[in-house]
Design a protein around this motif. Sequence first.
Motif, PDB file in Angstrom:
ATOM      1  N   THR A  55      -0.953  -3.200  12.167  1.00  0.00           N
ATOM      2  CA  THR A  55      -0.776  -4.117  11.032  1.00  0.00           C
ATOM      3  C   THR A  55      -0.652  -5.558  11.507  1.00  0.00           C
ATOM      4  O   THR A  55      -1.136  -6.476  10.846  1.00  0.00           O
ATOM      5  N   ALA A  56      -0.031  -5.760  12.663  1.00  0.00           N
ATOM      6  CA  ALA A  56       0.065  -7.114  13.201  1.00  0.00           C
ATOM      7  C   ALA A  56      -1.318  -7.655  13.539  1.00  0.00           C
ATOM      8  O   ALA A  56      -1.645  -8.810  13.252  1.00  0.00           O
ATOM      9  N   ARG A  57      -2.157  -6.806  14.173  1.00  0.00           N
ATOM     10  CA  ARG A  57      -3.509  -7.238  14.542  1.00  0.00           C
ATOM     11  C   ARG A  57      -4.368  -7.521  13.316  1.00  0.00           C
ATOM     12  O   ARG A  57      -5.197  -8.435  13.332  1.00  0.00           O
ATOM     13  N   ALA A  58      -4.183  -6.763  12.248  1.00  0.00           N
ATOM     14  CA  ALA A  58      -5.006  -6.948  11.047  1.00  0.00           C
ATOM     15  C   ALA A  58      -4.846  -8.351  10.491  1.00  0.00           C
ATOM     16  O   ALA A  58      -5.805  -8.964  10.028  1.00  0.00           O
ATOM     17  N   GLY A  59      -3.634  -8.873  10.497  1.00  0.00           N
ATOM     18  CA  GLY A  59      -3.405 -10.279  10.171  1.00  0.00           C
ATOM     19  C   GLY A  59      -3.380 -10.662   8.720  1.00  0.00           C
ATOM     20  O   GLY A  59      -2.883 -11.737   8.368  1.00  0.00           O
ATOM     21  N   SER A  60      -3.910  -9.814   7.834  1.00  0.00           N
ATOM     22  CA  SER A  60      -3.914 -10.150   6.410  1.00  0.00           C
ATOM     23  C   SER A  60      -4.213  -8.898   5.602  1.00  0.00           C
ATOM     24  O   SER A  60      -4.700  -7.900   6.139  1.00  0.00           O
ATOM     25  N   ALA A  61      -3.928  -8.950   4.309  1.00  0.00           N
ATOM     26  CA  ALA A  61      -4.219  -7.822   3.416  1.00  0.00           C
ATOM     27  C   ALA A  61      -4.083  -8.271   1.977  1.00  0.00           C
ATOM     28  O   ALA A  61      -3.423  -9.269   1.673  1.00  0.00           O
ATOM     29  N   ARG A  62      -4.702  -7.512   1.104  1.00  0.00           N
ATOM     30  CA  ARG A  62      -4.484  -7.701  -0.323  1.00  0.00           C
ATOM     31  C   ARG A  62      -3.208  -6.950  -0.700  1.00  0.00           C
ATOM     32  O   ARG A  62      -2.979  -5.821  -0.249  1.00  0.00           O
ATOM     33  N   VAL A  63      -2.388  -7.577  -1.543  1.00  0.00           N
ATOM     34  CA  VAL A  63      -1.087  -7.023  -1.913  1.00  0.00           C
ATOM     35  C   VAL A  63      -0.999  -6.886  -3.431  1.00  0.00           C
ATOM     36  O   VAL A  63      -1.400  -7.787  -4.169  1.00  0.00           O
ATOM     37  N   GLU A  64      -0.497  -5.734  -3.878  1.00  0.00           N
ATOM     38  CA  GLU A  64      -0.149  -5.528  -5.281  1.00  0.00           C
ATOM     39  C   GLU A  64       1.272  -4.987  -5.304  1.00  0.00           C
ATOM     40  O   GLU A  64       1.543  -3.957  -4.695  1.00  0.00           O
ATOM     41  N   SER A  65       2.172  -5.667  -5.980  1.00  0.00           N
ATOM     42  CA  SER A  65       3.565  -5.228  -5.954  1.00  0.00           C
ATOM     43  C   SER A  65       4.213  -5.336  -7.323  1.00  0.00           C
ATOM     44  O   SER A  65       3.814  -6.140  -8.161  1.00  0.00           O
ATOM     45  N   THR A  66       5.225  -4.497  -7.511  1.00  0.00           N
ATOM     46  CA  THR A  66       6.056  -4.515  -8.714  1.00  0.00           C
ATOM     47  C   THR A  66       7.508  -4.529  -8.266  1.00  0.00           C
ATOM     48  O   THR A  66       7.906  -3.728  -7.412  1.00  0.00           O
ATOM     49  N   VAL A 220      -0.406   1.745   3.506  1.00  0.00           N
ATOM     50  CA  VAL A 220      -1.074   1.815   2.215  1.00  0.00           C
ATOM     51  C   VAL A 220      -0.077   1.535   1.088  1.00  0.00           C
ATOM     52  O   VAL A 220      -0.410   0.910   0.088  1.00  0.00           O
ATOM     53  N   LYS A 221       1.162   1.968   1.297  1.00  0.00           N
ATOM     54  CA  LYS A 221       2.178   1.831   0.255  1.00  0.00           C
ATOM     55  C   LYS A 221       3.545   1.651   0.897  1.00  0.00           C
ATOM     56  O   LYS A 221       3.817   2.177   1.975  1.00  0.00           O
ATOM     57  N   LYS A 222       4.397   0.901   0.207  1.00  0.00           N
ATOM     58  CA  LYS A 222       5.778   0.744   0.632  1.00  0.00           C
ATOM     59  C   LYS A 222       6.681   0.760  -0.599  1.00  0.00           C
ATOM     60  O   LYS A 222       6.352   0.160  -1.623  1.00  0.00           O
ATOM     61  N   THR A 234      14.363  -2.198  -6.986  1.00  0.00           N
ATOM     62  CA  THR A 234      13.283  -1.278  -6.652  1.00  0.00           C
ATOM     63  C   THR A 234      12.009  -2.102  -6.512  1.00  0.00           C
ATOM     64  O   THR A 234      11.670  -2.885  -7.406  1.00  0.00           O
ATOM     65  N   GLN A 235      11.331  -1.944  -5.394  1.00  0.00           N
ATOM     66  CA  GLN A 235      10.113  -2.704  -5.174  1.00  0.00           C
ATOM     67  C   GLN A 235       9.061  -1.787  -4.571  1.00  0.00           C
ATOM     68  O   GLN A 235       9.321  -1.069  -3.607  1.00  0.00           O
ATOM     69  N   THR A 236       7.890  -1.774  -5.200  1.00  0.00           N
ATOM     70  CA  THR A 236       6.764  -0.971  -4.741  1.00  0.00           C
ATOM     71  C   THR A 236       5.595  -1.885  -4.425  1.00  0.00           C
ATOM     72  O   THR A 236       5.233  -2.732  -5.255  1.00  0.00           O
ATOM     73  N   ALA A 237       5.018  -1.748  -3.244  1.00  0.00           N
ATOM     74  CA  ALA A 237       3.887  -2.588  -2.854  1.00  0.00           C
ATOM     75  C   ALA A 237       2.758  -1.718  -2.316  1.00  0.00           C
ATOM     76  O   ALA A 237       3.002  -0.728  -1.612  1.00  0.00           O
ATOM     77  N   TYR A 238       1.537  -2.087  -2.660  1.00  0.00           N
ATOM     78  CA  TYR A 238       0.340  -1.438  -2.139  1.00  0.00           C
ATOM     79  C   TYR A 238      -0.447  -2.465  -1.329  1.00  0.00           C
ATOM     80  O   TYR A 238      -0.556  -3.636  -1.718  1.00  0.00           O
ATOM     81  N   TYR A 239      -1.016  -2.017  -0.216  1.00  0.00           N
ATOM     82  CA  TYR A 239      -1.795  -2.884   0.660  1.00  0.00           C
ATOM     83  C   TYR A 239      -3.206  -2.327   0.813  1.00  0.00           C
ATOM     84  O   TYR A 239      -3.400  -1.121   0.950  1.00  0.00           O
TER      85      TYR A 239
END
Length: 270
Positions: A55-66, A220-222, A234-239
């Motif tokens: 994940t550190a090497r990837a450097g970026s991602a699209r995020v969707e969170s609630t 993929v999810k947190k 409560t926080q849900t995030a998708y990457y």
Amino acid sequence: MRGARSGGARRTVVVIAVTVALACGTACTSSGGAADPAPSADPSTRPLHAVERATARAGSARVESTTVMGDELSLDATGTLGWKNGLTGTLRITYTGGTTAATMRELGTTAMEARYLPDAYYARMGDGFAARVGGRHWIKYGYADLEGLGSGAAGVADGMRETTPDRTVKRLLASDDVRRVGEATTRGRRTTHWTGTVGGTAGKTEQTVDIWVDDRDLLVKKVERGRTESGELTQTAYYSDYGAAVSAERPPAADTADFTELLGRTRDQG
């Protein structure tokens, strides 16, 4: 004079509410920093080190969170964040409930654009807010300025720097009870589920962190659950789209009001 005082007090509430709420667009996805964990001698946790590196090497991602924080707020955030050279990116934040959403509605909007740069973040407010601050739509929150306001604000700045997926894994590796739960299908992808308890920061108790990792060692999810001074969190995030291009231009200075300037006005008018 009464009108000036009430206007100043109202602006104080708005500026503080925006600080807390906007920070939750990212900071509520993290329970704060942790010391770098020592290399684990437990073979069962070694796969998480690979996840952290990937994940550190990837450097970026699209995020969707609630995010839901007690009665104070609930919000959705979508956009792209990068973390190779400090936190950068742009999110669209929509306030869906709670007292903060009510405050935002008073300003004629329930959504804003947030831009994150290594030294500050910027919030684009609606026309109603702009009319109150000389026609300027953007508010600048410098991290150094937030840190100078006290421990609570400093925690916001630190938390925002710790929102990236690799930092989430690093904190999970420092957990005393981290463990692999099993396999699951997450958004159509086969994933491995890990869970653990991470230490709290100012205003937050310990939190349970669950992550779902795909076969490329990428989150993929947190899901984070815990309790803050404002209630249950409560926080849900998708990457997704790791490595995606990140855009975060600094807004025009002529259309930007500095948070410290607005805060100074409220003190003068209070």
